[in-house]
Design a protein around this motif. Structure first.
Motif, mmCIF file in Angstrom:
data_model
loop_
_atom_site.group_PDB
_atom_site.id
_atom_site.type_symbol
_atom_site.label_atom_id
_atom_site.label_comp_id
_atom_site.label_asym_id
_atom_site.label_seq_id
_atom_site.Cartn_x
_atom_site.Cartn_y
_atom_site.Cartn_z
ATOM 1 N N SER A 555 0.629 -1.126 -0.033
ATOM 2 C CA SER A 555 0.066 0.209 0.092
ATOM 3 C C SER A 555 0.868 1.492 -0.075
ATOM 4 N N LEU A 556 2.167 1.394 0.022
ATOM 5 C CA LEU A 556 3.123 2.372 0.260
ATOM 6 C C LEU A 556 3.355 2.837 -1.281
ATOM 7 N N THR A 557 3.515 4.163 -1.294
ATOM 8 C CA THR A 557 4.016 4.681 -2.482
ATOM 9 C C THR A 557 5.237 4.430 -2.876
ATOM 10 N N PRO A 558 5.599 4.024 -3.908
ATOM 11 C CA PRO A 558 7.168 3.256 -4.210
ATOM 12 C C PRO A 558 8.059 4.532 -4.110
ATOM 13 N N ALA A 559 9.124 4.266 -3.658
ATOM 14 C CA ALA A 559 10.433 5.022 -3.597
ATOM 15 C C ALA A 559 10.972 5.901 -4.696
ATOM 16 N N SER A 560 10.599 5.282 -5.958
ATOM 17 C CA SER A 560 10.880 6.263 -7.296
ATOM 18 C C SER A 560 9.827 5.550 -8.212
ATOM 19 N N GLU A 561 9.383 6.599 -9.095
ATOM 20 C CA GLU A 561 8.455 6.160 -10.310
ATOM 21 C C GLU A 561 9.131 5.192 -11.229
ATOM 22 N N GLN A 562 10.371 4.873 -11.134
ATOM 23 C CA GLN A 562 11.319 4.007 -12.047
ATOM 24 C C GLN A 562 11.215 2.522 -11.275
ATOM 25 N N LEU A 563 10.644 2.418 -10.378
ATOM 26 C CA LEU A 563 10.537 0.864 -9.728
ATOM 27 C C LEU A 563 9.579 0.122 -10.715
#
Length: 775
Positions: A555-563
């Motif tokens: 449920s967490l927003t990923p650390a980067s949009e590149q993941l």
């Protein structure tokens, strides 16, 4: 005092000095208030207060995500508000950290510089954010686009002389969906080279159980443990490695179970448990776990099991028809007469005493407990599997259960306690170099491919192939292969011979720094991260240690949009490798994981109607023929007794037998911190736990620094030596002649060829060493 000339400067809190280690007394209980405080501290340090609260209270919940730590299951139909342990909290805090490792980090730090850092320092830098490439001859990683990374991998694979020149490793954290598409891509490519972390841990369990009961999985559930009469826990440290198991054992004790712990070290979790969610765990003394503690010598478990079998047989001979389950033996078992004759004619109790270090009274009391019990479970972990005779040891443990019909009935059976959170599920999905014909045929029928039938390489054989130049591409789906494997110098040299090494990872580790001529880091989503594909939130599934399959929803927003998710990464590689016209619908799989589960349902028995069943509140259980119907899918169609000659581990004159193990502040190769609270060590990791008698007999004192030198006799009779330098001697109540130290620091001591018979598992629990003082 050691020379500090070549050490990196202590530029931050994650650079530490082994001179600063503080040694106190070992603890006599596990968990309690300290576990809560440590959990909160690590969460706040890594995530901050809001993210910590949000994350911890979704951990192991029905509408949350599965712990990325161990594979211990939840109680069916019941979840606590805080359904996690201290080490689960640490695992989540490490993954959900707000720290990041960006392209700017790699521009600042060369590979050579990072190689000088510890695993602890590397792991504390944070989440990887961008795909990175190390080009041939380069000193630093640099960014690369996803399509370019996939094209690089595909080009290297297509250029091989044979698909068998590539090795595809899998970590136990990989989801069912990712594992299924990963093995599908690999087999469509044309190889079965599918080493995985099971090869290093429970491969001996699978080998032993398949031969004896026809399935390589445990046969019990949490309710079985809670309602057992007798539980034997052998070669396992639940307080550190599977802490939530302690809650199950506490319930079993409340229901009248007797627990016998069998282990070289008196681990806190085997002695007493203070449940921090109960009053008596906060202000009281908690609950004693082990009614008896059998401090066995390293490698003595097979001798114990055979000695117990002899005493049970003696009791049957003294009172015929009253001890053994003759109906079960006659109708459901094969090989009983040969096994009974072997035990009666060859087992000598004096040898058992010498091998185990136990007294005859202790062994007889354990046999009496087995005889009195109507519901017996044997649990085990690496202390049994990582021995030369690990398979034989487990088969003799199974024989003890079969003698009295202790399988296929409530409260009884085998319980290999798996480590990583989906290591069992990965194997179910086909991550194995020797999958059976039925699986391969079903896979081919579903996708119109032709899977290879020649068996592939396991972990040890993969290292040999890379060392010898017969494999030149390594792909790691998670994990930290360099630090998880034995014989570090050999393993690192093998990887450096590769043309390309690829690591799919969430965080920085040493495997990113020991590379082929070219290397890729592909950053992936973790369990805690929200996974959205084509505008739809996706869910993955995992299988726990007791064959329950359930959903996991980050449920967490990923650390980067590149993941990217592991599924997306695998499908991206496959599309680049095979092109758009391939028989497998890779793009559809990447966009909708339900499509993957539909295919799994048609390929793997037990997964019929997968998408519907897994959306039930607690998921669903997979079939287990021995447990469900006392059906044994072995070569005889029955449960097999296997005759094994007795093996044990004598201590050579002037030498010691080393077992490698985790600190309480680590999980597998991930180092969370430097505080092994239960064993009384704080501030460092290069310590050797040694009995005071051995300390005195070798002429050392507490705190002295030594080098560890392993000795391995090769088949031609020569002796190879390997060295791990600068360990502090810590007096500890180990058996005389036996010592213990943490891995991966001690992995360099384990010869690549020192493996278990049948399973090829590295023998990390019985290494012959000598000590050399450092002056």
């Amino acid at each position: 005092m050691t020379d500090t000339t070549d050490r990196p400067e202590a530029t931050d809190r994650y650079t530490f000095d082994e001179d600063d280690v503080v040694v106190t007394h070992e603890k006599s209980y596990a968990a309690g208030v300290p576990a809560v405080l440590v959990s909160l501290k690590r969460g706040l340090e890594q995530m901050g207060p809001v993210r910590t609260a949000r994350t911890f209270f979704r951990l192991n919940q029905r509408h949350g995500f599965d712990c990325p730590g161990c594979a211990w299951p939840e109680t069916p139909g019941h979840r606590k508000h805080a359904e996690f342990c201290e080490n689960g909290a640490k695992a989540v805090a490490e993954e959900a950290t707000t720290r990041t490792v960006t392209p700017e980090f790699f521009a600042q730090h060369s590979v050579a510089e990072l190689l000088g850092r510890t695993e602890f320092w590397l792991g504390q830098q944070g989440r990887l954010t961008h795909p990175m490439v190390l080009l041939p001859g380069a000193t630093h990683y640099e960014p690369i686009g996803w399509d370019a990374a996939f094209a690089l991998i595909a080009g290297e694979l297509r250029g091989l002389g044979s698909p068998d020149e590539a090795v595809f490793y899998t970590s136990g954290r990989t989801s069912n969906e990712a594992a299924f598409v990963y093995q599908l891509m690999i087999r469509a490519f044309g190889t079965n080279n599918l080493p995985d972390c099971s090869n290093m841990c429970h491969e001996s369990s699978g080998s032993a159980l398949v031969e004896t009961i026809g399935i390589g999985k445990g046969s019990v559930s949490v309710p079985d443990l809670e309602n057992a009469d007798l539980i034997l826990i052998a070669g396992q440290n639940p307080g550190t490695n599977h802490p939530r198991m302690l809650s199950t054992l506490e319930k079993a004790k409340a229901n009248g179970a007797r627990v016998i712990a069998i282990n070289p070290l008196p681990e806190a979790g085997l002695l007493r448990f203070k449940d921090p969610q109960k009053v008596h765990g906060v202000v009281g003394d908690g609950v004693a776990i082990a009614d008896e503690f059998l401090q066995i010598r390293i490698g003595g478990d097979q001798a114990l099991f055979q000695g117990l079998a002899k005493l049970v047989l003696d009791a049957e001979d003294a009172a015929p028809g009253t001890i053994l389950d003759h109906d079960f033996l006659r109708e459901q078992c094969a090989g009983w007469d040969d096994y009974a004759a072997h035990i009666r004619n060859t087992v000598d109790l004096d040898t058992v005493i010498a091998a185990t270090g136990l007294t005859l009274e202790q062994i007889r009391a354990t046999a009496d407990a087995l005889i009195a019990s109507e519901k017996t479970i044997i649990c085990w972990a690496m202390g049994l599997t990582q021995q030369t005779h690990g398979v034989a040891t487990i088969q003799d443990a199974v024989a003890l259960l079969l003698m009295r019909g202790m399988i296929g009935k409530p409260g009884a059976g085998v319980c290999p306690v798996r480590g990583h959170s989906n290591v069992q599920g990965d194997r179910t999905m086909g991550i194995w170099e020797k999958m059976p014909e039925a699986f391969l045929a079903a896979l081919d029928a579903e996708f119109g491919i032709r899977s290879p039938r020649t068996h592939g390489l396991d972990a040890v054989d993969s290292i040999r192939a890379m060392r010898d130049g017969t494999a030149s591409v390594f792909v790691g789906m998670g994990g930290n292969f360099v630090s998880a494997t034995p014989d570090t110098e050999t393993t690192e040299a093998a990887l450096r011979r590769c043309a390309l090494t690829v690591q799919v990872s969430t965080k920085l580790n040493r495997s990113h720094l020991v590379t082929g001529r070219a290397a890729l880091i592909l950053p992936s989503l973790g369990r805690t991260d929200k996974d959205v594909q084509n505008g739809r939130k996706q869910q993955v599934t995992v299988e726990d240690s007791m064959s329950m399959v359930h959903l996991s929803r980050g449920s967490l927003t990923p650390a980067s949009e590149q993941l990217r998710s592991e599924v997306s990464i695998v499908c991206g590689i496959a599309q680049a490798l095979f092109g758009p016209e391939h028989a497998v619908p890779w793009a559809e799989f990447s966009a909708d994981y339900d499509r993957i589960r539909d295919s799994i349902a048609r390929v793997i028995p037990g997964f019929e109607d997968f998408n519907t069943k897994v959306r039930q509140p607690d998921g669903f259980g997979l079939p287990h023929p021995p447990r469900d119907e006392r059906r044994f899918d072995t070569d005889t169609g029955k449960a097999n007794f296997v005759v094994n000659d007795l093996s044990w581990v004598p201590v050579p004159e002037g030498r010691l037998i080393l077992q490698t193990m985790r600190s309480h502040d680590q999980y597998n190769t991930t180092i969370y911190g430097l505080d092994d609270r239960y064993r009384g060590v704080k501030g460092g990791r290069r310590v050797l736990f040694i009995n005071t008698q051995d300390l005195e007999s070798f002429g050392y004192a507490a705190g002295d620094r030594v080098d560890l030198v392993s000795e391995w006799t090769t088949p031609d009779g020569s002796v190879e030596e390997r060295r791990a330098e600068d360990f502090r001697l810590v007096p500890y109540p180990t058996p005389v002649g036996n010592v213990a130290a943490y891995y991966p620091e001690t992995n360099p001591l384990i010869p690549l060829d020192h493996v278990a018979k049948k399973s090829n598992t590295p023998v990390s629990k019985a290494v012959t060493i000598r000590l050399e003082g450092r002056g």
